[in-house]
Motif scaffolding. Structure first.
Motif, PDB file in Angstrom:
ATOM      1  N   LEU A  29       1.974   1.745  -3.439  1.00  0.00           N
ATOM      2  CA  LEU A  29       0.842   2.176  -4.259  1.00  0.00           C
ATOM      3  C   LEU A  29       0.548   3.650  -4.042  1.00  0.00           C
ATOM      4  O   LEU A  29       0.345   4.411  -5.001  1.00  0.00           O
ATOM      5  N   PHE A  30       0.531   4.090  -2.786  1.00  0.00           N
ATOM      6  CA  PHE A  30       0.293   5.501  -2.480  1.00  0.00           C
ATOM      7  C   PHE A  30       1.388   6.379  -3.073  1.00  0.00           C
ATOM      8  O   PHE A  30       1.111   7.481  -3.565  1.00  0.00           O
ATOM      9  N   ASN A  31       2.623   5.919  -3.016  1.00  0.00           N
ATOM     10  CA  ASN A  31       3.735   6.688  -3.579  1.00  0.00           C
ATOM     11  C   ASN A  31       3.560   6.886  -5.074  1.00  0.00           C
ATOM     12  O   ASN A  31       3.787   7.988  -5.606  1.00  0.00           O
ATOM     13  N   GLN A  32       3.129   5.832  -5.751  1.00  0.00           N
ATOM     14  CA  GLN A  32       2.968   5.923  -7.200  1.00  0.00           C
ATOM     15  C   GLN A  32       1.770   6.780  -7.574  1.00  0.00           C
ATOM     16  O   GLN A  32       1.832   7.550  -8.536  1.00  0.00           O
ATOM     17  N   VAL A  33       0.697   6.692  -6.814  1.00  0.00           N
ATOM     18  CA  VAL A  33      -0.519   7.436  -7.159  1.00  0.00           C
ATOM     19  C   VAL A  33      -0.413   8.907  -6.785  1.00  0.00           C
ATOM     20  O   VAL A  33      -0.739   9.797  -7.598  1.00  0.00           O
ATOM     21  N   PHE A  34       0.048   9.210  -5.567  1.00  0.00           N
ATOM     22  CA  PHE A  34      -0.002  10.587  -5.059  1.00  0.00           C
ATOM     23  C   PHE A  34       1.290  11.371  -5.254  1.00  0.00           C
ATOM     24  O   PHE A  34       1.266  12.601  -5.279  1.00  0.00           O
ATOM     25  N   TRP A  87      -1.887  -6.586  -5.228  1.00  0.00           N
ATOM     26  CA  TRP A  87      -2.381  -5.809  -4.076  1.00  0.00           C
ATOM     27  C   TRP A  87      -3.857  -6.109  -3.822  1.00  0.00           C
ATOM     28  O   TRP A  87      -4.285  -6.254  -2.669  1.00  0.00           O
ATOM     29  N   THR A 125       0.827  -1.207   0.000  1.00  0.00           N
ATOM     30  CA  THR A 125       0.000   0.000   0.000  1.00  0.00           C
ATOM     31  C   THR A 125       0.858   1.253   0.000  1.00  0.00           C
ATOM     32  O   THR A 125       0.528   2.242  -0.661  1.00  0.00           O
ATOM     33  N   ALA A 126       1.964   1.216   0.716  1.00  0.00           N
ATOM     34  CA  ALA A 126       2.892   2.355   0.737  1.00  0.00           C
ATOM     35  C   ALA A 126       3.442   2.610  -0.669  1.00  0.00           C
ATOM     36  O   ALA A 126       3.521   3.766  -1.123  1.00  0.00           O
TER      37      ALA A 126
END
Length: 272
Positions: free
Chosen positions: A52-57, A76, A49-50
């Protein structure tokens, strides 16, 4: 880059341990193994999730536009569903096999991504996957060997008890129920290890562009050994076979393992 390589390895190790825990719970209804597997899988989900958040935001890119990014998001999703199923539904059959597929997808993503972005470190990681493949396969064979020896001890002890004869040292073989139980537990540990080993081997061959043959005798032999021991578990858990009958089957299964390890290795086109 060095830290990313280690992080990838940690994720795979934690996921693999979680998979083994879920398999033990699936076979033995072991709630402690289930709890440990759940928390290990939760750690994998947090790390995923970390990322994923890095890539999205931060990188402003949703990971679905390429095949390999899609693999990561797919992995995921499977881990997320596994955690939800574990907490809300307690469906052990689908839980284990969802995690097995999730592990394969994540391993495939990490292997391909590492080669693309980690350069020399990525090649090293792929080579370490090969080492892990061989190591886990041999460790699983070790558990199967222990199970075989326990079965031989069971059959020998059973024969002497039935004939009401034998030397005093024969009693050191131990209680029949204990021998049978330990043999079963050894197979329960060996099967998920061999399953993971086969998955690692397939992914390594795919990513490294190695000359891989599905019809190679060693490949067929490894899958055959896994199937034979899965049948052992089915006979034990579904059909209720125990004692002498399952010990004889276990002995025959080990002979197939020996044929695969020694003969099929020699005849293989790409295995050592």
């Amino acid at each position: 880059m060095f830290e990313m390589k280690w992080l990838y390895e940690i994720i795979l190790i934690i996921y693999g341990l979680s998979l083994i825990g879920y398999f033990i719970d699936f076979i033995q209804h072991n709630r402690r193994a289930n709890r440990i597997a759940f928390w290990l899988l939760s750690m994998v989900w947090i790390i995923q999730t970390a990322f994923l958040f890095n890539q999205v935001f931060i990188e402003k890119s949703f990971p679905v536009f390429t095949l390999y990014d899609g693999l990561y998001f797919y992995a995921w999703v499977l881990v997320s569903f596994s955690l939800i199923i574990n907490k809300l539904f307690q469906i052990h059959f689908i839980l284990f096999f969802t995690n097995l597929l999730g592990f394969f997808i994540l391993l495939l993503y990490i292997s391909t991504s590492a080669q693309e972005h980690l350069q020399g470190r990525g090649i090293q990681l792929v080579n370490e996957i090969l080492i892990a493949h061989v190591t886990l396969a041999i460790v699983s064979y070790g558990f199967f060997t222990i199970s075989f020896l326990l079965s031989i001890m069971y059959i020998t002890q059973y024969r002497f008890l039935k004939e009401k004869k034998g030397l005093r040292w024969m009693w050191r073989f131990g209680d029949l129920n204990r021998l049978d139980s330990y043999s079963f537990k050894a197979v329960t540990l060996g099967v998920p290890l061999l399953t993971i080993a086969i998955i690692l081997g397939v992914v390594w061959a795919y990513v490294s562009n190695a000359e891989f043959y599905w019809f190679d005798l060693k490949t067929i032999g490894s899958i055959l050994v896994l199937v034979v021991y899965v049948i052992y578990l089915v006979l034990r858990l579904v059909k209720g076979y125990q004692g002498k009958t399952i010990s004889i089957y276990n002995t025959a299964a080990f002979l197939i393992l020996l044929i695969n390890f020694f003969l099929f290795n020699i005849l293989s086109n790409f295995h050592f």
